[in-house]
Design an enzyme around this catalytic site. Structure first.
Site, mmCIF file in Angstrom:
data_model
loop_
_atom_site.group_PDB
_atom_site.id
_atom_site.type_symbol
_atom_site.label_atom_id
_atom_site.label_comp_id
_atom_site.label_asym_id
_atom_site.label_seq_id
_atom_site.Cartn_x
_atom_site.Cartn_y
_atom_site.Cartn_z
ATOM 1 N N SER A 259 25.745 1.224 18.549
ATOM 2 C CA SER A 259 26.096 0.201 19.697
ATOM 3 C C SER A 259 27.689 0.430 20.078
ATOM 4 O O SER A 259 28.315 1.040 18.841
ATOM 5 C CB SER A 259 25.988 -1.163 19.232
ATOM 6 O OG SER A 259 26.212 -2.066 20.107
ATOM 7 N N TYR B 169 25.772 -7.517 12.448
ATOM 8 C CA TYR B 169 25.320 -6.647 13.270
ATOM 9 C C TYR B 169 26.146 -5.478 13.493
ATOM 10 O O TYR B 169 25.864 -4.238 13.534
ATOM 11 C CB TYR B 169 24.781 -7.574 14.446
ATOM 12 C CG TYR B 169 24.313 -6.379 15.534
ATOM 13 C CD1 TYR B 169 23.303 -6.009 15.682
ATOM 14 C CD2 TYR B 169 25.394 -6.261 16.664
ATOM 15 C CE1 TYR B 169 22.601 -5.105 16.524
ATOM 16 C CE2 TYR B 169 24.808 -5.078 17.552
ATOM 17 C CZ TYR B 169 23.546 -4.721 17.662
ATOM 18 O OH TYR B 169 23.098 -3.708 18.597
HETATM 19 N N1 LIG Z 1 20.474 -4.385 24.612
HETATM 20 C C1 LIG Z 1 21.582 -4.359 23.982
HETATM 21 O O1 LIG Z 1 22.683 -5.010 24.611
HETATM 22 C C2 LIG Z 1 22.089 -3.275 23.067
HETATM 23 C C3 LIG Z 1 23.446 -2.778 23.182
HETATM 24 C C4 LIG Z 1 23.481 -1.712 22.024
HETATM 25 C C5 LIG Z 1 22.609 -1.590 20.895
HETATM 26 N N2 LIG Z 1 21.397 -1.915 21.199
HETATM 27 C C6 LIG Z 1 20.645 -1.614 19.911
HETATM 28 O O2 LIG Z 1 19.506 -0.790 20.702
HETATM 29 C C7 LIG Z 1 18.342 -0.880 19.750
HETATM 30 C C8 LIG Z 1 17.086 -1.289 20.587
HETATM 31 O O3 LIG Z 1 17.339 -2.706 21.050
HETATM 32 P P1 LIG Z 1 16.870 -3.114 22.424
HETATM 33 O O4 LIG Z 1 18.307 -3.481 23.132
HETATM 34 O O5 LIG Z 1 16.041 -2.176 23.159
HETATM 35 O O6 LIG Z 1 16.111 -4.580 22.072
HETATM 36 P P2 LIG Z 1 14.635 -4.982 22.009
HETATM 37 O O7 LIG Z 1 14.145 -4.798 23.404
HETATM 38 O O8 LIG Z 1 14.590 -6.398 21.449
HETATM 39 O O9 LIG Z 1 14.220 -3.959 21.177
HETATM 40 C C9 LIG Z 1 14.137 -3.977 19.695
HETATM 41 C C10 LIG Z 1 12.979 -3.074 19.217
HETATM 42 O O10 LIG Z 1 13.176 -3.032 17.499
HETATM 43 C C11 LIG Z 1 11.940 -3.393 17.143
HETATM 44 N N3 LIG Z 1 12.175 -4.072 15.836
HETATM 45 C C12 LIG Z 1 12.804 -5.033 15.484
HETATM 46 N N4 LIG Z 1 12.505 -5.377 14.200
HETATM 47 C C13 LIG Z 1 11.891 -4.588 13.816
HETATM 48 C C14 LIG Z 1 11.074 -4.468 12.496
HETATM 49 N N5 LIG Z 1 11.280 -5.209 11.287
HETATM 50 N N6 LIG Z 1 10.005 -3.421 12.381
HETATM 51 C C15 LIG Z 1 9.863 -2.637 13.432
HETATM 52 N N7 LIG Z 1 10.480 -2.426 14.421
HETATM 53 C C16 LIG Z 1 11.399 -3.566 14.743
HETATM 54 C C17 LIG Z 1 11.336 -4.470 18.123
HETATM 55 O O11 LIG Z 1 9.689 -4.140 17.833
HETATM 56 P P3 LIG Z 1 8.851 -5.277 17.283
HETATM 57 O O12 LIG Z 1 9.576 -6.704 17.601
HETATM 58 O O13 LIG Z 1 7.430 -5.080 18.141
HETATM 59 O O14 LIG Z 1 8.819 -5.099 15.882
HETATM 60 C C18 LIG Z 1 11.771 -3.362 19.343
HETATM 61 O O15 LIG Z 1 10.866 -2.616 20.108
HETATM 62 C C19 LIG Z 1 18.644 -1.822 18.690
HETATM 63 O O16 LIG Z 1 19.134 -1.259 17.745
HETATM 64 C C20 LIG Z 1 19.933 -2.655 19.066
HETATM 65 O O17 LIG Z 1 20.747 -3.019 18.218
HETATM 66 C C21 LIG Z 1 21.255 -3.034 22.166
#
Ligand SMILES: NC(=O)c1ccc[n+]([C@@H]2O[C@H](COP(=O)([O-])OP(=O)(O)OC[C@H]3O[C@@H](n4cnc5c(N)ncnc54)[C@H](OP(=O)(O)O)[C@@H]3O)[C@@H](O)[C@H]2O)c1
Length: 256
Positions: free
Chosen positions: A140, A153
């Site tokens: 991130s 985080y």
């Molecule tokens: N969106 C942003 O602003 C942003 C910015 C920088 C980095 N990121 C990073 O991008 C990555 C993906 O996030 P996103 O933005 O796509 O958000 P998201 O839509 O909330 O996706 C998060 C994913 O992680 C999975 N997950 C969470 N806890 C889990 C667990 N205990 N076991 C298995 N799977 C788990 C969730 O699946 P289930 O709930 O179905 O398990 C979901 O598929 C993350 O690492 C986040 O930190 C996001």
């Protein structure tokens, strides 16, 4: 080198957001036979698997905060002995809050999913990778600075960034690339907002971030950054001491 085992990509956090988009982008860009889609919400994984046309989506319902969840994936690999062409460690979570308000279990699970799972899964699956395999770890822009109110985080993402750089160097001689994907705030379930900006921060389009990430993975880059805002944040983080970065970052008010 020709490998006669089935070509597989493994994506964690495939039930929504970046993970789901990675599956669709890999399908378009790489010659794969299966994509193993990992997350807890099985129904969402089934729905995504049904949408994939050129490659077989294999839903794996697993909680990555647990040993059992991680073993489910490695046991499947042990049984099927695939050629893992791509591993995307993407699952993760976090939210803005005062450190003293967060539950201990919440922090512990966050460290397990954001840090422990990518490390252990990579360690377990590395033996199924070979020359030309790619690993992408979703960090991130939060990795670039200490972030008050996003403290734990941001620290997990800093770990992932450094882990990726160092692992990429170690794996060069095996021609396995490691790309740290460092998105800025983007519209997914993680950062759900209809706003185009939050507190002067632009909210990016996740599709563009993932398209760029896959291009960078194919170029075997060690870091993937989309957009001028995130590039600027990184540049500033090189210039300022961490104490000053923390002070400035502490003034940003995120939605809670
Ligand atoms: N969106 C942003 O602003 C942003 C910015 C920088 C980095 N990121 C990073 O991008 C990555 C993906 O996030 P996103 O933005 O796509 O958000 P998201 O839509 O909330 O996706 C998060 C994913 O992680 C999975 N997950 C969470 N806890 C889990 C667990 N205990 N076991 C298995 N799977 C788990 C969730 O699946 P289930 O709930 O179905 O398990 C979901 O598929 C993350 O690492 C986040 O930190 C996001």
């Amino acid at each position: 080198m020709k490998i006669d085992r089935k070509r597989v990509a493994v994506i964690t956090g495939a039930s929504s957001g970046f993970g789901r988009l990675f599956a669709q982008e890999l399908e378009k860009n790489l010659d794969l036979e299966e994509i193993w889609l990992v997350a807890r919400r099985g129904a969402k994984l089934d729905e995504l698997a049904a949408k994939l046309e050129r490659v077989k989506g294999i839903p794996i319902e697993a909680d990555l905060s647990t040993k059992e969840g991680l073993d489910l994936i490695s046991d499947k690999a042990e049984k099927e002995n695939p050629f893992i062409k791509v591993l995307i460690n993407n699952a993760g979570f976090g939210r803005s809050e005062e450190f003293s308000e967060g539950e201990e279990k919440y922090y512990s699970d966050m460290i397990d999913v954001n840090v422990k799972a990518p490390v252990i899964l990579t360690r377990k699956l590395l033996k199924y990778m070979a020359e030309s395999s790619m690993i992408a770890n979703v960090a991130s822009s939060a990795a670039f600075a200490p972030l008050p109110y996003f403290n734990v985080y941001a620290a997990t993402k800093c770990f992932i960034l450094n882990f990726s750089y160092a692992l990429g160097e170690e794996l060069k001689e095996r021609d396995i690339s490691v790309t740290a994907v460092c998105p800025g705030p983007a519209q997914t379930e993680f950062f759900e907002t209809r706003e185009k900006k939050v507190n002067h921060l632009k909210i990016e389009d996740p599709v563009k971030i993932v398209e760029k990430a896959v291009r960078d993975m194919k170029k075997r880059k060690n870091i993937s950054i989309y957009g001028s805002q995130t590039n600027l944040l990184r540049f500033v983080s090189f210039l300022l001491p961490k104490s000053l970065l923390a002070k400035i970052a502490g003034k940003i008010k995120y939605p809670r």
